[in-house]
Scaffold this motif. Structure first.
Motif, mmCIF file in Angstrom:
data_model
loop_
_atom_site.group_PDB
_atom_site.id
_atom_site.type_symbol
_atom_site.label_atom_id
_atom_site.label_comp_id
_atom_site.label_asym_id
_atom_site.label_seq_id
_atom_site.Cartn_x
_atom_site.Cartn_y
_atom_site.Cartn_z
ATOM 1 N N ASP A 45 0.914 -1.128 -0.042
ATOM 2 C CA ASP A 45 0.055 -0.016 0.111
ATOM 3 C C ASP A 45 0.715 1.276 0.019
ATOM 4 O O ASP A 45 0.724 2.285 -0.695
ATOM 5 C CB ASP A 45 -0.865 0.116 1.223
ATOM 6 C CG ASP A 45 -2.115 -0.879 0.940
ATOM 7 O OD1 ASP A 45 -2.368 -1.429 -0.048
ATOM 8 O OD2 ASP A 45 -2.863 -1.380 2.323
ATOM 9 N N ARG A 46 1.965 1.074 0.559
ATOM 10 C CA ARG A 46 2.759 2.452 0.800
ATOM 11 C C ARG A 46 3.526 2.682 -0.731
ATOM 12 O O ARG A 46 3.583 4.023 -0.969
ATOM 13 C CB ARG A 46 3.770 2.212 1.867
ATOM 14 C CG ARG A 46 4.739 3.205 2.127
ATOM 15 C CD ARG A 46 5.679 2.892 3.163
ATOM 16 N NE ARG A 46 6.792 4.279 3.577
ATOM 17 C CZ ARG A 46 7.605 4.232 4.356
ATOM 18 N NH1 ARG A 46 7.932 2.910 5.027
ATOM 19 N NH2 ARG A 46 8.161 5.213 4.370
ATOM 20 N N ASN A 48 2.126 2.088 -3.333
ATOM 21 C CA ASN A 48 1.204 2.439 -4.470
ATOM 22 C C ASN A 48 0.860 3.726 -4.053
ATOM 23 O O ASN A 48 0.685 4.712 -5.194
ATOM 24 C CB ASN A 48 -0.136 1.494 -4.335
ATOM 25 C CG ASN A 48 -0.098 0.374 -5.022
ATOM 26 O OD1 ASN A 48 0.829 0.106 -5.834
ATOM 27 N ND2 ASN A 48 -0.784 -0.810 -4.751
ATOM 28 N N ARG A 49 0.784 4.435 -2.856
ATOM 29 C CA ARG A 49 0.576 5.675 -2.435
ATOM 30 C C ARG A 49 1.586 6.490 -2.892
ATOM 31 O O ARG A 49 1.270 7.599 -3.362
ATOM 32 C CB ARG A 49 0.204 5.676 -0.982
ATOM 33 C CG ARG A 49 -1.159 5.259 -0.492
ATOM 34 C CD ARG A 49 -1.497 5.759 0.906
ATOM 35 N NE ARG A 49 -0.401 5.481 1.789
ATOM 36 C CZ ARG A 49 -0.372 4.165 2.699
ATOM 37 N NH1 ARG A 49 -1.335 3.290 2.531
ATOM 38 N NH2 ARG A 49 0.836 3.739 3.542
ATOM 39 N N THR A 50 2.661 6.044 -2.699
ATOM 40 C CA THR A 50 4.171 6.715 -3.084
ATOM 41 C C THR A 50 3.928 6.975 -4.863
ATOM 42 O O THR A 50 4.255 8.109 -5.171
ATOM 43 C CB THR A 50 5.405 6.103 -2.656
ATOM 44 O OG1 THR A 50 5.270 5.911 -1.364
ATOM 45 C CG2 THR A 50 6.487 6.914 -3.086
ATOM 46 N N GLU A 52 1.414 6.786 -6.668
ATOM 47 C CA GLU A 52 0.077 7.794 -7.040
ATOM 48 C C GLU A 52 0.670 9.254 -6.883
ATOM 49 O O GLU A 52 0.271 10.240 -7.522
ATOM 50 C CB GLU A 52 -1.105 7.244 -6.362
ATOM 51 C CG GLU A 52 -2.111 8.265 -6.741
ATOM 52 C CD GLU A 52 -3.561 7.565 -6.339
ATOM 53 O OE1 GLU A 52 -4.716 8.214 -6.566
ATOM 54 O OE2 GLU A 52 -3.618 6.378 -6.110
#
Length: 142
Positions: A45-46, A48-50, A52
């Motif tokens: 998740d980290r 993917n957030r980074t 994005e």
């Protein structure tokens, strides 16, 4: 079976009387239902957030650059016939970037919003074409 303060609401759910349950027992029950920390999921998740966030910052920089180009063309005093179509193209590119990166239209589940936006764009273009026809090509109602 010994008499306890527990009774069954259904065949799977056991309920205790609130008055007779100690704080320690309630705490143990809640810990057993707490989700465990999943390091692999957290790292995924980290990342993917980074990624994005990196896309959003890059898109923002591109939009600032396109705005700078538009201001430079107007400030340079170029011919209107050249500047106007380029400005409209740059504005259209910025609208698309806004929709997909800042309004998250690239993600799943935004089908209805996309349909409404496309309908709005179609109606706006229809009104613009009609207005241009009425203003520049004459009065068709004569």
């Amino acid at each position: 079976m010994a008499k306890t303060n527990e009774h069954y609401v259904s065949e799977h759910v056991k309920v205790r009387d609130v008055d007779s349950v100690s704080t320690h027992t309630t705490h143990e029950v809640h810990e057993s239902h707490a989700p465990r920390f999943n390091r692999a999921r957290f790292d995924y998740d980290r990342r993917n957030r980074t990624a994005e966030m990196r896309q959003q910052v890059t898109t923002f920089a591109v939009m600032i650059f396109l705005t700078f180009i538009a201001f430079a063309m107007v400030a340079a005093g170029l011919d209107k016939a050249i500047v106007l179509p380029i400005l409209i193209l740059l504005a259209f590119i910025q609208v698309i970037l806004q929709f997909f990166y800042f309004m998250h239209m690239k993600h799943e589940g935004h089908g209805v919003a996309k349909i409404f936006m496309l309908s709005g764009i179609f109606l706006a273009l229809s009104f613009m074409v009609t207005a241009l026809y009425l203003v520049w090509l004459g009065d068709p109602l004569k």
